[in-house]
Design an enzyme around this catalytic site. Structure first.
Site, PDB file in Angstrom:
ATOM      1  N   GLY A 255       0.267   0.387  -4.788  1.00 30.90           N
ATOM      2  CA  GLY A 255       1.596  -0.030  -5.230  1.00 30.90           C
ATOM      3  C   GLY A 255       1.561  -1.394  -5.907  1.00 30.90           C
ATOM      4  O   GLY A 255       2.165  -1.589  -6.975  1.00 30.90           O
TER       5      GLY A 255
ATOM      6  N   ASP B  50      -6.374   0.747  -0.068  1.00 35.23           N
ATOM      7  CA  ASP B  50      -5.055   0.107  -0.085  1.00 35.23           C
ATOM      8  C   ASP B  50      -4.829  -0.704  -1.366  1.00 35.23           C
ATOM      9  O   ASP B  50      -5.772  -1.198  -1.977  1.00 35.23           O
ATOM     10  CB  ASP B  50      -4.921  -0.802   1.141  1.00 35.23           C
TER      11      ASP B  50
ATOM     12  N   ARG C 210     -11.953  -2.225   3.421  1.00 40.26           N
ATOM     13  CA  ARG C 210     -10.523  -2.211   3.109  1.00 40.26           C
ATOM     14  C   ARG C 210     -10.320  -2.963   1.798  1.00 40.26           C
ATOM     15  O   ARG C 210     -10.714  -4.120   1.663  1.00 40.26           O
ATOM     16  CB  ARG C 210      -9.668  -2.872   4.193  1.00 40.26           C
TER      17      ARG C 210
ATOM     18  N   ARG D 146       8.101   5.571   4.229  1.00 40.57           N
ATOM     19  CA  ARG D 146       8.350   5.184   2.823  1.00 40.57           C
ATOM     20  C   ARG D 146       9.457   6.043   2.209  1.00 40.57           C
ATOM     21  O   ARG D 146       9.787   7.114   2.738  1.00 40.57           O
ATOM     22  CB  ARG D 146       7.058   5.332   2.031  1.00 40.57           C
TER      23      ARG D 146
ATOM     24  N   THR E  51       0.108   8.266   9.602  1.00 39.72           N
ATOM     25  CA  THR E  51       1.267   8.784  10.345  1.00 39.72           C
ATOM     26  C   THR E  51       2.475   7.855  10.165  1.00 39.72           C
ATOM     27  O   THR E  51       3.600   8.266  10.431  1.00 39.72           O
ATOM     28  CB  THR E  51       0.941   8.924  11.853  1.00 39.72           C
ATOM     29  N   GLU E  52       2.228   6.629   9.717  1.00 38.39           N
ATOM     30  CA  GLU E  52       3.324   5.675   9.503  1.00 38.39           C
ATOM     31  C   GLU E  52       3.834   5.705   8.058  1.00 38.39           C
ATOM     32  O   GLU E  52       4.901   5.165   7.768  1.00 38.39           O
ATOM     33  CB  GLU E  52       2.861   4.246   9.839  1.00 38.39           C
ATOM     34  N   ASN E  53       3.081   6.314   7.169  1.00 41.47           N
ATOM     35  CA  ASN E  53       3.490   6.304   5.748  1.00 41.47           C
ATOM     36  C   ASN E  53       4.734   7.163   5.476  1.00 41.47           C
ATOM     37  O   ASN E  53       5.347   7.057   4.415  1.00 41.47           O
ATOM     38  CB  ASN E  53       2.343   6.723   4.823  1.00 41.47           C
TER      39      ASN E  53
ATOM     40  N   ARG F  68      -6.438  -6.001   8.198  1.00 41.50           N
ATOM     41  CA  ARG F  68      -6.051  -5.242   9.396  1.00 41.50           C
ATOM     42  C   ARG F  68      -6.558  -3.812   9.259  1.00 41.50           C
ATOM     43  O   ARG F  68      -6.919  -3.378   8.164  1.00 41.50           O
ATOM     44  CB  ARG F  68      -4.537  -5.276   9.594  1.00 41.50           C
TER      45      ARG F  68
HETATM   46  C1  IPE Z   1      -2.989   2.049   5.211  1.00 40.86           C
HETATM   47  O1  IPE Z   1      -2.306   1.336   4.254  1.00 40.86           O
HETATM   48  C2  IPE Z   1      -2.822   3.528   4.977  1.00 40.86           C
HETATM   49  C3  IPE Z   1      -3.537   4.067   3.823  1.00 40.86           C
HETATM   50  C4  IPE Z   1      -4.326   3.405   3.037  1.00 40.86           C
HETATM   51  C5  IPE Z   1      -3.340   5.470   3.600  1.00 40.86           C
HETATM   52  P1  IPE Z   1      -0.793   0.870   4.472  1.00 40.86           P
HETATM   53  O2  IPE Z   1      -0.367   0.244   3.214  1.00 40.86           O
HETATM   54  O3  IPE Z   1       0.016   1.982   4.989  1.00 40.86           O
HETATM   55  O4  IPE Z   1      -0.957  -0.203   5.648  1.00 40.86           O
HETATM   56  P2  IPE Z   1      -0.049  -1.459   6.005  1.00 40.86           P
HETATM   57  O5  IPE Z   1       1.366  -0.990   6.045  1.00 40.86           O
HETATM   58  O6  IPE Z   1      -0.266  -2.476   4.934  1.00 40.86           O
HETATM   59  O7  IPE Z   1      -0.578  -1.923   7.322  1.00 40.86           O
HETATM   60  C1  IPE Z   2      -2.379   2.776  -0.370  1.00 37.19           C
HETATM   61  O1  IPE Z   2      -1.688   1.981  -1.264  1.00 37.19           O
HETATM   62  C2  IPE Z   2      -1.992   4.235  -0.466  1.00 37.19           C
HETATM   63  C3  IPE Z   2      -1.148   4.696   0.647  1.00 37.19           C
HETATM   64  C4  IPE Z   2      -0.825   4.016   1.711  1.00 37.19           C
HETATM   65  C5  IPE Z   2      -0.640   6.058   0.542  1.00 37.19           C
HETATM   66  P1  IPE Z   2      -0.224   1.443  -0.962  1.00 37.19           P
HETATM   67  O2  IPE Z   2       0.766   2.451  -1.400  1.00 37.19           O
HETATM   68  O3  IPE Z   2      -0.116   1.033   0.472  1.00 37.19           O
HETATM   69  O4  IPE Z   2      -0.137   0.172  -1.900  1.00 37.19           O
HETATM   70  P2  IPE Z   2       0.336  -1.279  -1.488  1.00 37.19           P
HETATM   71  O5  IPE Z   2      -0.486  -1.686  -0.311  1.00 37.19           O
HETATM   72  O6  IPE Z   2       1.786  -1.184  -1.156  1.00 37.19           O
HETATM   73  O7  IPE Z   2       0.054  -2.116  -2.682  1.00 37.19           O
HETATM   74 MG    MG Z   3      -0.583  -0.651   1.466  1.00 35.54          MG
END
Ligand code: IPE
Ligand code: IPE
Ligand code: MG
Length: 260
Positions: free
Chosen positions: A40, A37, A205, A88, A83-85, A211
């Site tokens: 972004g 994680d 993590r 975006r 499954t929640e991504n 979490r």
């Molecule tokens: C968890 O990260 C999913 C992946 C790393 C692929 P997220 O960025 O989706 O989780 P939340 O939204 O912070 O809980």
């Molecule tokens: C994890 O990084 C990759 C995916 C969930 C696909 P994020 O895209 O969640 O990056 P942050 O957490 O928003 O910085």
């Molecule tokens: Mg993230």
């Protein structure tokens, strides 16, 4: 085993040899799971758009697979897309799908060369057909490899996985192939994506959030958890070894009493 590791260290030039000195090679977690994680936020810090972070994150994965293989981790499960991504923006989702597709083509030869065996977790059917094909191909090409298992979670959700297992088992009961009283831990585990894999010993993590975000909910029951502030694109092989060092100091009691 030690000789083997030494040979590999020589072969893989970008591994910091001294950094592995603090690791007890007899107490390496068999299975490490990573919530990769912070892509972004890392990009934003560089003044770049979020997708730049995803590309950089793919490079991190490459280096972490290598160090995990060198120290003797048997299974590395990584969370690539949940499954929640899908919530975006479509542009980001499409970018990630393309990146996964490129990764599966561009990295396959090298993964194969390192004797990596590929596996996937998640609902494949909802993914673009081209990616599904590449996933099947990667599994086929690496199926006889005997090194580390790289288990990539794409369109994966722990709750979705459990719902699927329950449905499968309910169907078996309905068909008269099993009785409700026969449902036990093994039956459930045999109906999860992770069937036949040992449960994660260590869950990492990156990115500072504390979490599990729907990752391997069943399997992490007794995993040791290690987190760091470092965003995934900036995560290094040394950071991975730090996590291992921390793991090796833990007292895993599984609800019992400690051995000392
Ligand atoms: C968890 O990260 C999913 C992946 C790393 C692929 P997220 O960025 O989706 O989780 P939340 O939204 O912070 O809980
Ligand atoms: C994890 O990084 C990759 C995916 C969930 C696909 P994020 O895209 O969640 O990056 P942050 O957490 O928003 O910085
Ligand atoms: Mg993230």
């Amino acid at each position: 085993m030690l000789k083997d590791i030494f040979t590999k260290r020589i072969k893989i030039k970008d591994i910091p040899l001294a950094a592995t000195d603090n690791i007890d090679l007899n107490n390496v977690p068999q299975h490490v799971a990573i919530i990769m994680d912070g892509n972004g936020r890392w990009a934003k810090e560089q003044g770049k758009i979020r997708t730049f972070g995803h590309s950089a994150g793919a490079q991190t994965l490459r280096s972490i697979v290598k160090i995990a293989e060198v120290v003797g981790v048997k299974v590395l499960s990584v969370y690539a897309f949940s499954t929640e991504n899908w919530k975006r923006p479509i542009t980001e989702v499409n970018f990630i799908m393309n990146l996964l597709s490129e990764y599966l083509t561009g990295e396959l030869d090298e993964l194969n060369e390192y004797n990596v065996k590929m596996r996937f977790m998640g609902d494949k059917d909802a993914l673009p057909k081209a990616i599904q094909k590449k996933m099947d191909y990667a599994i086929k090409i690496t199926e006889n490899n005997t090194g580390i298992i790289l288990n990539v979670a794409i369109n994966y959700g722990g709750q979705d996985e459990i719902i699927r297992a329950v449905k499968n088992i309910a169907t078996l009961v309905q068909q008269g192939k099993m009785e409700p009283k026969d449902i036990n831990k093994d039956v459930i585990e045999n109906n999860l994506y992770s069937r036949q894999l040992p449960p994660p010993d260590l869950l990492i993590r990156t990115g500072g959030d504390l979490r599990v975000s729907n990752f391997m909910l069943w399997q992490i029951a007794y995993a040791e958890i290690w987190t760091c502030q470092t965003y995934w694109p900036a995560f290094t092989q040394e950071n991975f070894l730090e996590a291992l060092e921390s793991y090796q100091k833990r007292d895993r009691r599984y609800g019992g009493l400690n051995k000392k």
